[in-house]
Design a protein around this motif. Structure first.
Motif, short mmCIF file in Angstrom:
data_model
loop_
_atom_site.label_atom_id
_atom_site.label_comp_id
_atom_site.label_asym_id
_atom_site.label_seq_id
_atom_site.Cartn_x
_atom_site.Cartn_y
_atom_site.Cartn_z
N ASN A 1 0.84 -1.19 0.00
CA ASN A 1 0.00 0.00 0.00
C ASN A 1 0.88 1.25 0.00
O ASN A 1 1.83 1.35 0.79
CB ASN A 1 -0.88 -0.03 1.26
CG ASN A 1 -2.26 0.50 1.00
OD1 ASN A 1 -2.66 0.73 -0.14
ND2 ASN A 1 -3.00 0.71 2.06
N PHE A 2 0.57 2.22 -0.85
CA PHE A 2 1.39 3.43 -0.96
C PHE A 2 0.56 4.59 -1.47
O PHE A 2 -0.55 4.43 -1.98
CB PHE A 2 2.57 3.19 -1.91
CG PHE A 2 2.18 3.30 -3.37
CD1 PHE A 2 2.39 4.47 -4.09
CD2 PHE A 2 1.55 2.23 -4.02
CE1 PHE A 2 1.99 4.57 -5.42
CE2 PHE A 2 1.16 2.32 -5.35
CZ PHE A 2 1.40 3.49 -6.05
N TYR A 3 1.13 5.78 -1.33
CA TYR A 3 0.58 6.94 -2.01
C TYR A 3 1.69 7.94 -2.27
O TYR A 3 2.80 7.83 -1.71
CB TYR A 3 -0.56 7.60 -1.21
CG TYR A 3 -0.16 8.22 0.11
CD1 TYR A 3 0.12 9.58 0.22
CD2 TYR A 3 -0.11 7.45 1.28
CE1 TYR A 3 0.45 10.16 1.44
CE2 TYR A 3 0.22 8.01 2.49
CZ TYR A 3 0.49 9.36 2.58
OH TYR A 3 0.84 9.93 3.79
N SER B 1 2.47 2.51 3.39
CA SER B 1 1.49 2.39 4.47
C SER B 1 1.29 0.94 4.89
O SER B 1 1.30 0.03 4.05
CB SER B 1 0.15 2.99 4.01
OG SER B 1 -0.85 2.82 5.00
N PHE B 2 1.12 0.75 6.21
CA PHE B 2 0.84 -0.58 6.77
C PHE B 2 -0.44 -0.52 7.58
O PHE B 2 -0.69 0.44 8.32
CB PHE B 2 1.99 -1.03 7.68
CG PHE B 2 3.30 -1.22 6.98
CD1 PHE B 2 3.61 -2.42 6.37
CD2 PHE B 2 4.22 -0.18 6.93
CE1 PHE B 2 4.82 -2.61 5.73
CE2 PHE B 2 5.45 -0.35 6.29
CZ PHE B 2 5.75 -1.56 5.68
N GLU C 1 2.75 4.72 8.69
CA GLU C 1 3.24 5.15 7.39
C GLU C 1 4.69 5.59 7.49
O GLU C 1 5.12 6.09 8.52
CB GLU C 1 2.39 6.31 6.85
CG GLU C 1 0.93 5.97 6.62
CD GLU C 1 0.13 7.13 6.10
OE1 GLU C 1 -0.99 6.90 5.61
OE2 GLU C 1 0.62 8.29 6.17
N PHE C 2 5.40 5.42 6.41
CA PHE C 2 6.80 5.79 6.36
C PHE C 2 7.10 6.56 5.08
O PHE C 2 6.80 6.09 3.98
CB PHE C 2 7.70 4.55 6.44
CG PHE C 2 7.57 3.80 7.73
CD1 PHE C 2 8.38 4.09 8.81
CD2 PHE C 2 6.60 2.81 7.85
CE1 PHE C 2 8.25 3.40 10.01
CE2 PHE C 2 6.46 2.11 9.04
CZ PHE C 2 7.28 2.41 10.13
N LYS C 3 7.70 7.73 5.24
CA LYS C 3 8.12 8.53 4.09
C LYS C 3 9.47 8.00 3.62
O LYS C 3 10.43 7.91 4.39
CB LYS C 3 8.24 10.00 4.50
CG LYS C 3 8.72 10.91 3.38
CD LYS C 3 8.86 12.34 3.88
CE LYS C 3 9.38 13.27 2.80
NZ LYS C 3 9.55 14.67 3.31
N ILE C 4 9.54 7.62 2.36
CA ILE C 4 10.77 7.08 1.80
C ILE C 4 11.58 8.21 1.16
O ILE C 4 11.09 8.84 0.20
CB ILE C 4 10.48 5.98 0.75
CG1 ILE C 4 9.53 4.93 1.33
CG2 ILE C 4 11.78 5.35 0.30
CD1 ILE C 4 10.02 4.25 2.60
N PRO C 5 12.77 8.49 1.66
CA PRO C 5 13.59 9.56 1.07
C PRO C 5 13.85 9.31 -0.41
O PRO C 5 14.24 8.20 -0.79
CB PRO C 5 14.89 9.49 1.88
CG PRO C 5 14.51 8.83 3.17
CD PRO C 5 13.45 7.85 2.80
N THR C 6 13.63 10.30 -1.22
CA THR C 6 13.82 10.13 -2.66
C THR C 6 15.26 9.77 -2.99
O THR C 6 15.52 9.02 -3.94
CB THR C 6 13.41 11.42 -3.40
OG1 THR C 6 12.06 11.75 -3.07
CG2 THR C 6 13.51 11.24 -4.91
#
Length: 286
Positions: free
Chosen positions: A240-242, A252-253, A267-272
């Motif tokens: 799951n993501f956005y 998202s989990f 939720e976790f923000k993934i560094p670009t």
């Protein structure tokens, strides 16, 4: 406008739901959109009758206003509330808002997404009816709502939350992200060159989990080997993501998926910078 809504009700009751959403979405993406009437909320007549007459069904004024804009040039792609079910029975309750996408020129894609939303609502209603049957004591609460979390000229991301409470509660969030201009549903896999993203993102999330737990003793993630729980090892290929309006990727989990229930949906923000070399381009994430 009332005639149009009535027509949508009739279409909703008469058109069968497809067995699989993915195959229809894939088929829709492989063909150019054709001009045809918009069919929203198709389902079987029997279940439609149950939803329309057993539950309380309301056509939201915002939905009516949005639908009235659909035939004109310069359409706006947006999520609207088309059907809301509310009912209380045998100490159980259900309150479910069913979202619908409107404004896509690719009506087949739009319809397939909306059918999927309706299918979810049907399943929730069946669960409610089962819990309130004569052989059950009830005590089930089902609540579902949605929110547009991203809405730019290029993208729209809609989150649908489903919460079930029976002794304890369980919450899950489901996202759908659409490229408005190309009218395509984005999957996590489609954003990357190959499947290396699974390992890279999983490792970054583990690092974030450990860092958060070190900084805040109230936070707990199942990231270490434990006799009581199964540790988080890897995201799914279709996790799951956005994507935010700042072009950042969030994973998202669901509740209980990687942490105790009190942590809720996480939720976790993934560094670009971590995934930039793996991306197929910078159109969506940068």
């Amino acid at each position: 406008m009332e005639k149009r809504l009535e027509q949508l009700r009739e279409e909703y009751k008469s058109v069968p739901i497809p067995k699989e959403l993915d195959s229809i979405v894939e088929k829709a993406l492989q063909h150019k959109p054709k001009k045809k009437r918009i069919v929203m909320w198709p389902t079987s007549a029997a279940v439609a009758a149950a939803v329309l007459f057993t539950a309380v069904v309301n056509i939201n004024p915002d939905a009516a206003q949005a639908m009235s804009k659909i035939p004109v040039i310069g359409k706006v792609v947006q999520a609207i509330t088309f059907v809301e079910m509310k009912e209380e029975k045998n100490q159980s309750s259900i309150d479910v808002k069913t979202p619908a996408l409107s404004g896509l020129s690719n009506h087949e894609l739009e319809d397939s997404i909306n059918r999927h939303y309706m299918k979810e609502s049907k399943e929730l209603y069946r669960e409610f009816m089962k819990a309130t049957s004569k052989s059950k004591k009830g005590h089930l609460s089902i609540y579902s709502d949605y929110e547009t979390v991203t809405d730019t000229s290029d993208l729209i991301s809609v989150r649908r939350d489903i919460e079930k409470t029976q002794a304890s509660s369980y919450t899950q969030s489901r996202y759908i992200t659409i490229d408005k201009k190309n009218e395509a549903v984005l999957t996590l896999k489609s954003l990357f060159k190959d499947d290396r993203y699974i390992k890279v993102i999983s490792q970054n999330i583990k690092e974030q989990m450990k860092k958060q737990m070190k900084e805040d003793p109230n936070k707990i993630y199942w990231v270490e080997e434990d006799d009581m729980t199964e540790p988080f090892k890897s995201i799914h290929a279709d996790q799951n993501f956005y994507i935010t309006d700042q072009h950042k990727l969030f994973i998202s989990f669901d509740e209980y998926e990687v942490a105790p229930g009190y942590m809720g949906v996480t939720e976790f923000k993934i560094p670009t910078s971590v995934i930039s070399k793996l991306l197929v381009g910078d159109r969506y994430i940068r």
